[in-house]
Every structure is written in C-alpha cells, then in structure tokens.
Design a protein around this motif. Structure first.
Motif, PDB file in Angstrom:
ATOM      1  N   GLU A 118      16.599   4.731   0.626  1.00  0.00           N
ATOM      2  CA  GLU A 118      16.098   6.092   0.437  1.00  0.00           C
ATOM      3  C   GLU A 118      16.161   6.485  -1.037  1.00  0.00           C
ATOM      4  OE1 GLU A 118      19.100   7.661   3.047  1.00  0.00           O
ATOM      5  OE2 GLU A 118      20.182   8.613   1.408  1.00  0.00           O
ATOM      6  N   ASP A 119      15.398   7.537  -1.399  1.00  0.00           N
ATOM      7  CA  ASP A 119      15.315   7.921  -2.807  1.00  0.00           C
ATOM      8  C   ASP A 119      16.205   9.114  -3.172  1.00  0.00           C
ATOM      9  OD1 ASP A 119      13.711   9.703  -1.427  1.00  0.00           O
ATOM     10  OD2 ASP A 119      11.844   9.132  -2.405  1.00  0.00           O
ATOM     11  N   PHE A 122      22.333   9.251  -6.177  1.00  0.00           N
ATOM     12  CA  PHE A 122      23.767   9.037  -5.916  1.00  0.00           C
ATOM     13  C   PHE A 122      24.574  10.156  -6.579  1.00  0.00           C
ATOM     14  CE2 PHE A 122      27.924   7.261  -6.286  1.00  0.00           C
ATOM     15  CZ  PHE A 122      28.041   6.302  -5.298  1.00  0.00           C
ATOM     16  N   PRO A 123      25.542  10.784  -5.948  1.00  0.00           N
ATOM     17  CA  PRO A 123      25.924  10.658  -4.557  1.00  0.00           C
ATOM     18  C   PRO A 123      24.982  11.459  -3.658  1.00  0.00           C
ATOM     19  CG  PRO A 123      27.359  12.241  -5.643  1.00  0.00           C
ATOM     20  CD  PRO A 123      26.386  11.768  -6.671  1.00  0.00           C
ATOM     21  N   LYS A 124      24.532  10.835  -2.605  1.00  0.00           N
ATOM     22  CA  LYS A 124      23.514  11.422  -1.735  1.00  0.00           C
ATOM     23  C   LYS A 124      24.060  12.569  -0.870  1.00  0.00           C
ATOM     24  CE  LYS A 124      22.960  10.001   2.279  1.00  0.00           C
ATOM     25  NZ  LYS A 124      22.316   9.360   3.420  1.00  0.00           N
ATOM     26  N   ARG A 125      23.129  13.291  -0.292  1.00  0.00           N
ATOM     27  CA  ARG A 125      23.454  14.281   0.731  1.00  0.00           C
ATOM     28  C   ARG A 125      22.792  13.817   2.017  1.00  0.00           C
ATOM     29  NH1 ARG A 125      26.531  15.247  -2.458  1.00  0.00           N
ATOM     30  NH2 ARG A 125      26.802  17.024  -3.807  1.00  0.00           N
ATOM     31  N   ASN A 126      23.428  13.984   3.170  1.00  0.00           N
ATOM     32  CA  ASN A 126      22.744  13.667   4.425  1.00  0.00           C
ATOM     33  C   ASN A 126      21.528  14.572   4.549  1.00  0.00           C
ATOM     34  OD1 ASN A 126      22.215  14.324   7.443  1.00  0.00           O
ATOM     35  ND2 ASN A 126      23.287  12.379   7.464  1.00  0.00           N
ATOM     36  N   SER A 127      20.427  14.012   4.984  1.00  0.00           N
ATOM     37  CA  SER A 127      19.158  14.748   5.033  1.00  0.00           C
ATOM     38  C   SER A 127      19.183  15.926   5.995  1.00  0.00           C
ATOM     39  CB  SER A 127      18.034  13.795   5.443  1.00  0.00           C
ATOM     40  OG  SER A 127      18.100  12.639   4.661  1.00  0.00           O
ATOM     41  N   LEU A 128      20.070  15.880   6.979  1.00  0.00           N
ATOM     42  CA  LEU A 128      20.092  16.944   7.993  1.00  0.00           C
ATOM     43  C   LEU A 128      21.043  18.077   7.613  1.00  0.00           C
ATOM     44  CD1 LEU A 128      20.370  14.611  11.137  1.00  0.00           C
ATOM     45  CD2 LEU A 128      18.294  15.439  10.015  1.00  0.00           C
ATOM     46  N   SER A 130      22.499  21.269   6.344  1.00  0.00           N
ATOM     47  CA  SER A 130      21.769  22.501   6.041  1.00  0.00           C
ATOM     48  C   SER A 130      22.577  23.473   5.190  1.00  0.00           C
ATOM     49  CB  SER A 130      21.326  23.173   7.345  1.00  0.00           C
ATOM     50  OG  SER A 130      22.472  23.413   8.124  1.00  0.00           O
ATOM     51  N   GLY A 131      23.817  23.092   4.826  1.00  0.00           N
ATOM     52  CA  GLY A 131      24.631  23.974   3.994  1.00  0.00           C
ATOM     53  C   GLY A 131      24.155  23.986   2.555  1.00  0.00           C
ATOM     54  N   GLU A 132      24.770  24.862   1.751  1.00  0.00           N
ATOM     55  CA  GLU A 132      24.458  24.938   0.314  1.00  0.00           C
ATOM     56  C   GLU A 132      24.757  23.601  -0.345  1.00  0.00           C
ATOM     57  OE1 GLU A 132      23.463  27.338  -2.181  1.00  0.00           O
ATOM     58  OE2 GLU A 132      22.597  28.075  -0.306  1.00  0.00           O
ATOM     59  N   SER A 133      23.802  23.021  -1.031  1.00  0.00           N
ATOM     60  CA  SER A 133      24.105  21.789  -1.761  1.00  0.00           C
ATOM     61  C   SER A 133      22.951  21.429  -2.675  1.00  0.00           C
ATOM     62  CB  SER A 133      24.393  20.643  -0.794  1.00  0.00           C
ATOM     63  OG  SER A 133      23.273  19.857  -0.574  1.00  0.00           O
ATOM     64  N   LYS A 134      23.281  20.755  -3.765  1.00  0.00           N
ATOM     65  CA  LYS A 134      22.225  20.253  -4.665  1.00  0.00           C
ATOM     66  C   LYS A 134      21.606  19.054  -3.988  1.00  0.00           C
ATOM     67  CE  LYS A 134      24.114  21.281  -9.204  1.00  0.00           C
ATOM     68  NZ  LYS A 134      25.414  20.793  -9.603  1.00  0.00           N
ATOM     69  N   ARG A 135      20.298  18.951  -4.029  1.00  0.00           N
ATOM     70  CA  ARG A 135      19.633  17.792  -3.416  1.00  0.00           C
ATOM     71  C   ARG A 135      18.656  17.238  -4.433  1.00  0.00           C
ATOM     72  NH1 ARG A 135      19.461  16.024   1.629  1.00  0.00           N
ATOM     73  NH2 ARG A 135      20.426  17.772   2.689  1.00  0.00           N
ATOM     74  N   GLU A 136      19.043  16.143  -5.059  1.00  0.00           N
ATOM     75  CA  GLU A 136      18.188  15.596  -6.112  1.00  0.00           C
ATOM     76  C   GLU A 136      17.713  14.214  -5.735  1.00  0.00           C
ATOM     77  OE1 GLU A 136      19.613  16.185 -10.205  1.00  0.00           O
ATOM     78  OE2 GLU A 136      21.126  17.479  -9.298  1.00  0.00           O
ATOM     79  N   LEU A 137      16.498  13.903  -6.173  1.00  0.00           N
ATOM     80  CA  LEU A 137      15.909  12.601  -5.859  1.00  0.00           C
ATOM     81  C   LEU A 137      15.883  11.713  -7.099  1.00  0.00           C
ATOM     82  CD1 LEU A 137      12.862  13.550  -3.571  1.00  0.00           C
ATOM     83  CD2 LEU A 137      15.271  13.258  -2.971  1.00  0.00           C
ATOM     84  N   VAL A 165      11.177   8.127   2.093  1.00  0.00           N
ATOM     85  CA  VAL A 165      10.749   9.211   1.198  1.00  0.00           C
ATOM     86  C   VAL A 165      11.479  10.491   1.607  1.00  0.00           C
ATOM     87  CG1 VAL A 165       8.772  10.618   0.504  1.00  0.00           C
ATOM     88  CG2 VAL A 165       8.477   8.150   0.882  1.00  0.00           C
ATOM     89  N   GLU A 166      12.220  11.069   0.672  1.00  0.00           N
ATOM     90  CA  GLU A 166      12.986  12.281   0.954  1.00  0.00           C
ATOM     91  C   GLU A 166      12.354  13.532   0.320  1.00  0.00           C
ATOM     92  OE1 GLU A 166      15.498  11.161   3.596  1.00  0.00           O
ATOM     93  OE2 GLU A 166      16.563  12.686   2.436  1.00  0.00           O
ATOM     94  N   ALA A 167      11.127  13.397  -0.155  1.00  0.00           N
ATOM     95  CA  ALA A 167      10.488  14.517  -0.865  1.00  0.00           C
ATOM     96  C   ALA A 167      10.356  15.765   0.013  1.00  0.00           C
ATOM     97  CB  ALA A 167       9.113  14.087  -1.373  1.00  0.00           C
ATOM     98  N   LEU A 168      10.043  15.585   1.294  1.00  0.00           N
ATOM     99  CA  LEU A 168       9.890  16.761   2.171  1.00  0.00           C
ATOM    100  C   LEU A 168      11.257  17.397   2.421  1.00  0.00           C
ATOM    101  CD1 LEU A 168       7.303  15.331   4.770  1.00  0.00           C
ATOM    102  CD2 LEU A 168       6.848  16.781   2.773  1.00  0.00           C
ATOM    103  N   ILE A 169      12.261  16.565   2.619  1.00  0.00           N
ATOM    104  CA  ILE A 169      13.634  17.062   2.833  1.00  0.00           C
ATOM    105  C   ILE A 169      14.099  17.861   1.613  1.00  0.00           C
ATOM    106  CG2 ILE A 169      16.062  16.327   3.049  1.00  0.00           C
ATOM    107  CD1 ILE A 169      14.675  15.693   5.641  1.00  0.00           C
ATOM    108  N   ALA A 170      13.743  17.370   0.413  1.00  0.00           N
ATOM    109  CA  ALA A 170      14.211  18.011  -0.828  1.00  0.00           C
ATOM    110  C   ALA A 170      13.338  19.205  -1.213  1.00  0.00           C
ATOM    111  CB  ALA A 170      14.226  16.980  -1.953  1.00  0.00           C
ATOM    112  N   GLY A 171      12.316  19.502  -0.409  1.00  0.00           N
ATOM    113  CA  GLY A 171      11.464  20.665  -0.676  1.00  0.00           C
ATOM    114  C   GLY A 171      10.434  20.448  -1.765  1.00  0.00           C
ATOM    115  N   HIS A 172      10.099  19.202  -2.035  1.00  0.00           N
ATOM    116  CA  HIS A 172       9.113  18.915  -3.090  1.00  0.00           C
ATOM    117  C   HIS A 172       7.671  18.988  -2.596  1.00  0.00           C
ATOM    118  CE1 HIS A 172      12.219  16.553  -5.762  1.00  0.00           C
ATOM    119  NE2 HIS A 172      12.702  17.677  -5.288  1.00  0.00           N
TER     120      HIS A 172
END
Ligand code: SPV
Ligand code: MG
Length: 299
Positions: A118-119, A122-128, A130-137, A165-172
């Motif tokens: 997955e893209d 590091f360090p990743k966040r689980n895609s599911l 839903s709490g506050e967190s930085k999500r970078e690709l 592809v995590e772009a949808l998860i990351a809101g891109h």
C-alpha cells in the motif's frame, strides 16, 4: 509435495482466479486455525491481514509496529495450514525501496503466493481508523518506483504483487486515485486494490467511471465499510477479487469477550460450555486421532 511445487501450484491457482470469469472471494486470517477454517468453509484464498496479525498475535495497533519478520513468520504458519493461495498484507513494505525489495524476496522464498503493498507513508494508519490522525501517502512516483523494484526482484513470474491505492481513503479524490492506479499498473503491479470507506459507493463508482485502465488489470475491493454487496455484485461492478479482511478476527474477539464476561460473572465452566467449541471438536480440527494412530501404529 515439494515446497517449491506447492508454492507454484498456489500461485497458479491465484493467477487463474485473477483471470477467471467469476469473483475470487478471499477472507482474512490472523493465525493458522483461522486460515484452516477459511478453507473448510469453501473460500478461494486467504488474506494475511496486517490488522489481524498486529491485533491477534501481538495486541498492538495496526501502525507499522509489526516487523517484516513477524508478518513473514505469521504468513508461513498460515500458509502451512491451508492449501489455498495466501496473499499477505505487507502494509507499505516495512520501510523504503530496499525494504520493499527484501520483502518481495523473503515472501517469495517462503512460498507465499503474493503480497499487497500500500502507498501509506510509514508509520501507516489503518485505513478504517476514523479517529483524528494525520494520513499521508508516499508520493505516487516513489511508490511506482518501489513496485517496479519489487517486481524486478521476484524470481518466479507467478508471484503476485497487488498494489493498493489509498488515495480515496486519504481524501485525495478520484482523479488522484486514477493517477496512482495508472502509475502502479505501469510499474508492473499484477492487480490494483482500490480502497475506500465510502459507504455510498459513490467514490468507487466514480473511480470505475473515470479510470481508463479498467479491464486491463484485475481490481480488488475490501468492502468492510460497504458490506451490503456480495462478491458477485462487486464483480459485476468491475472487481475481480473481494477481500473480507477482518471478519474471523472480529468474530473471535467477540466470542472471547462474551465467554470471559460470563466466566467472570458465573465463575464456573458450565456457564459457557454450551456456547463454545467442544474439546473433541478442537481435537478433530487438528487431526489428533490420525496423528496418534500414526504415532502408535506407524504407516
Ligand atoms: C488488513 O486486513 O490489514 C487491511 C484491510 O489492510 S483494512 O484493515 O480493511 O484496511
Ligand atoms: Mg492492513
């Protein structure tokens, strides 16, 4: 069966599924027994869930805290317990490009049918989550470079690399997701996992409409958060493979919690006995009778 032969048979089966005119339904295992049961209940392949291994083997969050060796060890145990092809969720390849290359080499050598990369940075966040967190690709070009390096590191042509592809998860958005899917397909990925947590399926439908590569490479869905669609319905929308990623883990946790709660309250085994597997069933699951017969009578 020789181990190389076993691995190649599993990879051939996985590749056959990726080209078939029916969906491949894969279920997430967190240990050897969950993998064995996934096979018993007639599924097509086993997903070694990163979330599942982190949670059930180590009781740590799914944040790149498990190492490559730990996930590999879990995958080998899982692979030994099933004749189904096993695909391991290798998160973001456990680091940079060299880590991705080593991951490919080690998992292929261990006889695993395929891995998913997955893209998530590091360090990743689980895609599911839903709490506050930085999500970078990871930048798309860099992830493509890693996939290309991973593909050229594999020895057997049949080893499968799924690019996630995590772009949808990351809101891109859909356009970014399409660009990433193009880049990873071009880098040699064998399938694209397009992850989404949009319950309405609008994001997925948008991707399916916009993406020019549709039909050129198998697409994979993880419908945890759009759970009302069957594998066949998702296949009809363009997905070749569907991963029910974490349901055995969640079932196990709920069953253990309920049992322990009752035991704490009632303080005697009889309170839970009717609701849990019998010891005879457990003996049977792992072939205890047959092993004893072999030990005592020989071949
Ligand atoms: C996993 O099973 O670890 C996955 C799938 O990556 S999900 O948690 O749904 O993102
Ligand atoms: Mg994962």
């Amino acid at each position: 069966m020789k181990s190389g032969n076993r691995a190649e048979k599993k990879r051939a089966r996985l590749r056959e599924g990726l080209g078939a005119s029916a969906p491949v339904l894969m279920v997430g295992a967190h240990d050897a027994m969950s993998a064995q049961l996934i096979e018993t209940y007639g599924f097509d392949a086993v997903w070694v869930s990163g979330f599942g291994v982190a949670t059930m083997t180590h009781a740590v969050p799914d944040l790149n805290l498990t190492t490559m060796s730990e996930v590999l060890a879990a995958s080998v145990r899982i692979d030994s317990a099933t004749s189904l092809p096993v695909v391991t969720d290798c998160d973001n390849g456990f680091g940079g490009l060299s880590n991705v290359v080593r991951t490919v080499v080690e998992f292929e050598r261990a006889g695993i049918a395929g891995i998913c990369l997955e893209d998530n940075l590091f360090p990743k966040r689980n895609s599911l989550y839903s709490g506050e967190s930085k999500r970078e690709l990871i930048a798309a070009a860099e992830q493509a470079r890693r996939i290309r390096a991973g593909k050229s590191a594999q020895e057997s042509d049949s080893f499968v690399i799924i690019a996630r592809v995590e772009a949808l998860i990351a809101g891109h958005g859909v356009e970014a997701a399409c660009e990433r899917a193009d880049a990873y397909a071009e880098a040699g990925a064998d399938a694209i996992l397009i992850h989404s947590k949009d319950k309405s399926l609008a994001e997925i439908e948008g991707f399916m409409t916009e993406w020019k590569g549709k039909g050129s490479i198998p697409l994979v869905a993880v419908p945890t958060l759009f759970p009302d669609y069957t594998d066949q319905e998702l296949y009809d929308k363009g997905f070749q493979m569907v991963i029910l990623a974490n349901h055995p883990m969640r079932a196990a946790v709920q069953a253990m919690e309920q049992t322990l709660q009752t035991l704490q309250l009632e303080r005697k085994a009889a309170a839970v006995d009717p609701h849990i597997a019998s010891v005879d069933h457990i003996f049977e699951l792992v072939g205890t009778k047959e092993a004893i017969a072999l030990e005592e009578e020989g071949i």
